[in-house]
Design a protein around this motif. Structure first.
Motif, PDB file in Angstrom:
ATOM      1  N   VAL A  91      14.596   0.678   4.371  1.00 52.70           N
ATOM      2  CA  VAL A  91      13.706  -0.493   4.361  1.00 52.70           C
ATOM      3  C   VAL A  91      12.327  -0.111   4.904  1.00 52.70           C
ATOM      4  O   VAL A  91      11.304  -0.408   4.284  1.00 52.70           O
ATOM      5  N   ASP A  92      12.314   0.517   6.040  1.00 54.34           N
ATOM      6  CA  ASP A  92      11.017   0.866   6.642  1.00 54.34           C
ATOM      7  C   ASP A  92      10.230   1.816   5.734  1.00 54.34           C
ATOM      8  O   ASP A  92       9.022   1.640   5.539  1.00 54.34           O
ATOM      9  N   ASP A  93      10.921   2.826   5.183  1.00 52.91           N
ATOM     10  CA  ASP A  93      10.249   3.769   4.284  1.00 52.91           C
ATOM     11  C   ASP A  93       9.733   3.052   3.040  1.00 52.91           C
ATOM     12  O   ASP A  93       8.629   3.333   2.554  1.00 52.91           O
ATOM     13  N   THR A  94      10.514   2.121   2.523  1.00 51.18           N
ATOM     14  CA  THR A  94      10.121   1.388   1.318  1.00 51.18           C
ATOM     15  C   THR A  94       8.904   0.518   1.605  1.00 51.18           C
ATOM     16  O   THR A  94       7.959   0.466   0.805  1.00 51.18           O
ATOM     17  N   ILE A  95       8.929  -0.158   2.731  1.00 52.89           N
ATOM     18  CA  ILE A  95       7.790  -1.017   3.099  1.00 52.89           C
ATOM     19  C   ILE A  95       6.533  -0.163   3.239  1.00 52.89           C
ATOM     20  O   ILE A  95       5.461  -0.516   2.726  1.00 52.89           O
ATOM     21  N   GLU A  96       6.679   0.958   3.909  1.00 54.67           N
ATOM     22  CA  GLU A  96       5.530   1.849   4.095  1.00 54.67           C
ATOM     23  C   GLU A  96       5.018   2.356   2.752  1.00 54.67           C
ATOM     24  O   GLU A  96       3.799   2.380   2.508  1.00 54.67           O
ATOM     25  N   PHE A  97       5.933   2.721   1.847  1.00 55.75           N
ATOM     26  CA  PHE A  97       5.545   3.202   0.523  1.00 55.75           C
ATOM     27  C   PHE A  97       4.806   2.122  -0.252  1.00 55.75           C
ATOM     28  O   PHE A  97       3.754   2.372  -0.850  1.00 55.75           O
ATOM     29  N   VAL A  98       5.334   0.908  -0.232  1.00 54.35           N
ATOM     30  CA  VAL A  98       4.698  -0.200  -0.969  1.00 54.35           C
ATOM     31  C   VAL A  98       3.318  -0.489  -0.379  1.00 54.35           C
ATOM     32  O   VAL A  98       2.347  -0.709  -1.134  1.00 54.35           O
ATOM     33  N   LEU A  99       3.221  -0.510   0.920  1.00 51.63           N
ATOM     34  CA  LEU A  99       1.919  -0.763   1.544  1.00 51.63           C
ATOM     35  C   LEU A  99       0.915   0.340   1.189  1.00 51.63           C
ATOM     36  O   LEU A  99      -0.263   0.061   0.917  1.00 51.63           O
ATOM     37  N   ASP A 100       1.377   1.592   1.187  1.00 50.47           N
ATOM     38  CA  ASP A 100       0.500   2.704   0.804  1.00 50.47           C
ATOM     39  C   ASP A 100       0.014   2.526  -0.630  1.00 50.47           C
ATOM     40  O   ASP A 100      -1.176   2.725  -0.931  1.00 50.47           O
ATOM     41  N   GLN A 101       0.931   2.198  -1.527  1.00 47.68           N
ATOM     42  CA  GLN A 101       0.587   2.007  -2.926  1.00 47.68           C
ATOM     43  C   GLN A 101      -0.407   0.859  -3.067  1.00 47.68           C
ATOM     44  O   GLN A 101      -1.380   0.947  -3.825  1.00 47.68           O
ATOM     45  N   PHE A 102      -0.131  -0.238  -2.340  1.00 47.71           N
ATOM     46  CA  PHE A 102      -1.024  -1.393  -2.392  1.00 47.71           C
ATOM     47  C   PHE A 102      -2.410  -1.008  -1.873  1.00 47.71           C
ATOM     48  O   PHE A 102      -3.431  -1.361  -2.480  1.00 47.71           O
ATOM     49  N   THR A 103      -2.438  -0.300  -0.776  1.00 49.24           N
ATOM     50  CA  THR A 103      -3.717   0.111  -0.168  1.00 49.24           C
ATOM     51  C   THR A 103      -4.483   1.004  -1.139  1.00 49.24           C
ATOM     52  O   THR A 103      -5.698   0.849  -1.320  1.00 49.24           O
ATOM     53  N   GLU A 104      -3.797   1.937  -1.786  1.00 49.65           N
ATOM     54  CA  GLU A 104      -4.449   2.815  -2.759  1.00 49.65           C
ATOM     55  C   GLU A 104      -5.026   2.029  -3.904  1.00 49.65           C
ATOM     56  O   GLU A 104      -6.144   2.310  -4.364  1.00 49.65           O
ATOM     57  N   GLU A 105      -4.288   1.062  -4.375  1.00 45.16           N
ATOM     58  CA  GLU A 105      -4.762   0.220  -5.485  1.00 45.16           C
ATOM     59  C   GLU A 105      -5.994  -0.585  -5.069  1.00 45.16           C
ATOM     60  O   GLU A 105      -6.932  -0.743  -5.832  1.00 45.16           O
ATOM     61  N   VAL A 106      -5.930  -1.116  -3.872  1.00 40.68           N
ATOM     62  CA  VAL A 106      -7.068  -1.895  -3.380  1.00 40.68           C
ATOM     63  C   VAL A 106      -8.288  -0.986  -3.255  1.00 40.68           C
ATOM     64  O   VAL A 106      -9.392  -1.349  -3.673  1.00 40.68           O
ATOM     65  N   HIS A 107      -8.132   0.184  -2.715  1.00 43.21           N
ATOM     66  CA  HIS A 107      -9.259   1.137  -2.573  1.00 43.21           C
ATOM     67  C   HIS A 107      -9.745   1.613  -3.937  1.00 43.21           C
ATOM     68  O   HIS A 107     -10.935   1.853  -4.099  1.00 43.21           O
ATOM     69  N   ALA A 108      -8.842   1.757  -4.855  1.00 37.46           N
ATOM     70  CA  ALA A 108      -9.231   2.236  -6.188  1.00 37.46           C
ATOM     71  C   ALA A 108     -10.062   1.186  -6.888  1.00 37.46           C
ATOM     72  O   ALA A 108     -10.920   1.512  -7.724  1.00 37.46           O
ATOM     73  N   GLN A 109      -9.861  -0.065  -6.589  1.00 40.40           N
ATOM     74  CA  GLN A 109     -10.583  -1.144  -7.247  1.00 40.40           C
ATOM     75  C   GLN A 109     -11.930  -1.393  -6.572  1.00 40.40           C
ATOM     76  O   GLN A 109     -12.772  -2.094  -7.106  1.00 40.40           O
ATOM     77  N   THR A 110     -12.150  -0.874  -5.417  1.00 38.31           N
ATOM     78  CA  THR A 110     -13.420  -1.155  -4.716  1.00 38.31           C
ATOM     79  C   THR A 110     -14.426  -0.061  -4.858  1.00 38.31           C
ATOM     80  O   THR A 110     -14.361   0.961  -5.357  1.00 38.31           O
TER      81      THR A 110
END
Length: 110
Positions: A91-110
């Motif tokens: 669970v913790d690894d999955t949450i961290e992975f999803v947050l990383d992916q989300f953060t990358e997507e947000v940075h990629a869009q800015t």
């Protein structure tokens, strides 16, 4: 021996022979009847023994099936617990992975 006595003895002998034959027939019929009765009793006993054996075997098979069922259920429960444990560990690894992916997507869009 005079003739009438001889004839009378022959008649008596024939009557006695007829009685013996009739008695033998009665005896034969009685033995056949007893044999049939005994055979029927033996058949009924054999059928009862077969029914009892069948019931015993069915009961034993049910016990074996129930034991196997319990074993399968226990194995399934153990596997479920292992899966839950691994899922909780991830669970913790999955949450961290999803947050990383989300953060990358947000940075990629800015």
């Amino acid at each position: 021996m005079p003739r009438p006595e001889v004839l009378e003895r022959i008649t008596e002998a024939e009557t006695e022979a007829d009685d013996i034959v009739a008695e033998a027939k009665e005896d034969r019929e009685q033995r056949i009847s007893e044999a049939r009765k005994t055979a029927e009793e033996l058949r009924e006993e054999a059928e009862e023994e077969a029914r009892e054996l069948e019931e015993t075997r069915i009961a034993e098979a049910r016990e074996e099936i129930e034991a196997e069922r319990e074993e399968i259920l226990a194995e399934g429960e153990k596997e479920r617990e292992q899966l839950e444990s691994r899922a909780e560990e991830n669970v913790d690894d999955t949450i961290e992975f999803v947050l990383d992916q989300f953060t990358e997507e947000v940075h990629a869009q800015t």
